[in-house]
Design an enzyme around this catalytic site. Structure first.
Site, short mmCIF file in Angstrom:
data_model
loop_
_atom_site.label_atom_id
_atom_site.label_comp_id
_atom_site.label_asym_id
_atom_site.label_seq_id
_atom_site.Cartn_x
_atom_site.Cartn_y
_atom_site.Cartn_z
N HIS A 88 -1.18 3.04 11.55
CA HIS A 88 0.07 3.76 11.68
C HIS A 88 0.00 4.86 12.73
O HIS A 88 -1.07 5.28 13.16
CB HIS A 88 0.52 4.34 10.32
N HIS B 193 0.86 -1.18 0.00
CA HIS B 193 0.00 0.00 0.00
C HIS B 193 0.90 1.24 0.00
O HIS B 193 1.70 1.43 0.92
CB HIS B 193 -0.90 -0.03 1.25
N HIS C 241 -3.93 5.23 14.64
CA HIS C 241 -5.21 5.20 13.92
C HIS C 241 -5.09 4.25 12.75
O HIS C 241 -4.01 3.76 12.41
CB HIS C 241 -5.63 6.59 13.47
N HIS D 199 -6.45 13.05 13.81
CA HIS D 199 -5.50 12.13 14.42
C HIS D 199 -4.20 12.89 14.61
O HIS D 199 -3.52 13.23 13.64
CB HIS D 199 -5.31 10.89 13.55
N GLU E 150 -3.09 14.73 11.12
CA GLU E 150 -3.95 14.38 10.00
C GLU E 150 -5.40 14.76 10.30
O GLU E 150 -6.03 14.18 11.19
CB GLU E 150 -3.87 12.88 9.70
#
Length: 437
Positions: A333, A290, A369, A363, A339
């Site tokens: 992560h 990803h 999260h 976050h 964020e």
């Protein structure tokens, strides 16, 4: 305000543009910026977005040729009731995962500027470093009102209702799925035509630019040619106008007896612009694993540290996912960046149930999260065939290297925080199978 068919745009991010209202041909000086006498008896006025001595590649400025210079206005007085703040000490620090339910649009008449509420932020516009995130909740037009931001740039993301934006440089129609950037110092007014809700990213100290492409090469992400700039369209109103400015975090107003949108012609590379998010060219993995969300960056505002953004504007548009042997949703992560997520329409793949359009999440730096338990179980057992995801969806992220503090409005007054947000991870079960010797 203009109708759609009257709107004409110029194209190309950061280009040097020239524009004159067709009602006044020859109003733009051809061979210099500041002639002794401007055509039509206009006044020449420079608007500088960078220091005069900034390197040529970074220098931003425009020359405006207007009926009256901007200096003609009354005394600015502080507006005591305002949703703006840069007081980041209103609430104690809060490292928890935070999610807001959709912010409620008021029933009483509120225009765009009166409907802005600071949600969180960091830094100080007096030091030219930092950012703020705001929510706007409005349902009325700015009637004979104009606003300019002395502190920084606005990146506005409408979520409910189109924005008819009148600026000194001309007019823009900003629809759902588009964004508009209003640079520091540019006066604007907004008509709504009904209820409106959206998000604002404000940056102090530098301007948005396109991210470097690195190994991606020459093409990809947001193309410079898709950014749209207004064309000159002056307004000659001899009526009282109220001019608002956000200055050092507070709102001020002054009165004048004419429209501030009296620019007959302009030239330069410092101007408002809009961008349609559907034109973003997504880059993604075609083998395994990803990719980091940086591949979805539309615009970035650099910090003093190379490779680290004061603020990034990132989107998660419809796209194909084809990675093999891979957990495809966003991974779990902890991040050295803050964020802030918003949702324009549809769902967000990692949290389809509780994250709603018109809401948001935050976050903070190093706060864990990732996908909720339902998303994890579904993606862990999915048939990994090529799949088109996020169809009809558009989520975005404001990401920053700064630690963001919540305001009183953001943590309490708005009454929108979801108290059950952390429960979405509590059903994640232990799958570990130890080897017994």
């Amino acid at each position: 305000m203009s109708t759609v068919h009257e709107l004409n745009y110029q194209y190309g991010f950061g280009n040097d543009f020239v524009s004159e209202d067709p009602r006044a041909p020859g109003s733009l000086p051809r061979n210099q910026n500041n002639p002794q006498r401007c055509p039509y008896g206009l006044y020449a006025e420079q608007l500088s977005g960078t220091a005069f001595t900034a390197p040529r590649r970074e220098n931003q400025k425009s020359w405006l040729y207007r009926i009256r210079p901007s200096v003609i206005h009354g005394v600015f007085k502080k507006v005591e009731q305002s949703g703006f703040t840069i007081n980041w000490n209103e609430r104690p620090p809060n490292p928890n995962q935070i999610r807001w339910k959709p912010f409620k649009i008021p029933c009483h008449d509120v225009d765009f500027v009166d409907g802005i509420h600071t949600l969180c932020g960091a830094g100080d516009p007096r030091l030219r470093s930092g950012l703020a995130i705001h929510i706007y909740l409005a349902n009325d037009d700015m009637k004979n009102k104009a606003f300019y931001n002395s502190d920084g740039d606005f990146l506005i993301v409408p979520q409910v209702g189109h924005l008819h934006v009148q600026t000194e440089f001309g007019r823009l129609l900003v629809e759902i799925g588009e964004i508009v950037v209003i640079p520091q110092g540019v006066k604007f007014s907004i008509e709504l035509g009904g209820q409106s809700r959206g998000y604002i990213l404000e940056v102090f100290g530098s301007h948005f630019t396109l991210p470097e492409l690195g190994p991606i090469g020459a093409n990809g992400l947001a193309y410079a040619k898709h950014f749209q700039y207004p064309t000159a369209r002056y307004e000659e109103k001899e009526e009282p106008f109220t001019i608002f400015t956000k200055y050092q975090g507070s709102l001020f107003s002054a009165e004048q007896n004419h429209s501030p949108f009296d620019v007959v012609a302009w030239q330069g590379n410092y101007a408002p612009y809009k961008y349609n998010l559907e034109r973003f060219m997504s880059i993604n993995s075609v083998s395994f694993d990803h990719c980091d969300p940086s591949i979805f960056t539309v615009l970035t505002c650099p910090s003093q540290k190379p490779g680290t953004a004061l603020a990034d504007f990132v989107i998660f548009p419809p796209r194909w996912t084809v990675a093999e042997k891979t957990f495809r949703p966003p991974y779990y992560h902890r991040n050295c960046m803050s964020e802030f997520m918003g949702l324009i329409e549809g769902n967000y793949e990692a949290k389809e149930d509780g994250f709603l359009p018109g809401g948001a999440s935050l976050h903070s730096i190093m706060t864990p999260h990732g996908p909720d338990s339902i998303c994890f179980e579904t993606a862990s057992n999915a048939d990994l065939k090529p799949t088109k995801i996020a169809i009809g969806d558009m989520a975005f992220m404001f990401e920053s290297c700064m630690g963001l503090s919540l305001t009183e409005w953001g943590e309490a007054t708005c009454n929108a925080i979801d108290p059950d947000y952390s429960k979405c991870w509590q059903d994640l079960k232990k799958n570990f199978e130890s080897i017994r010797l």
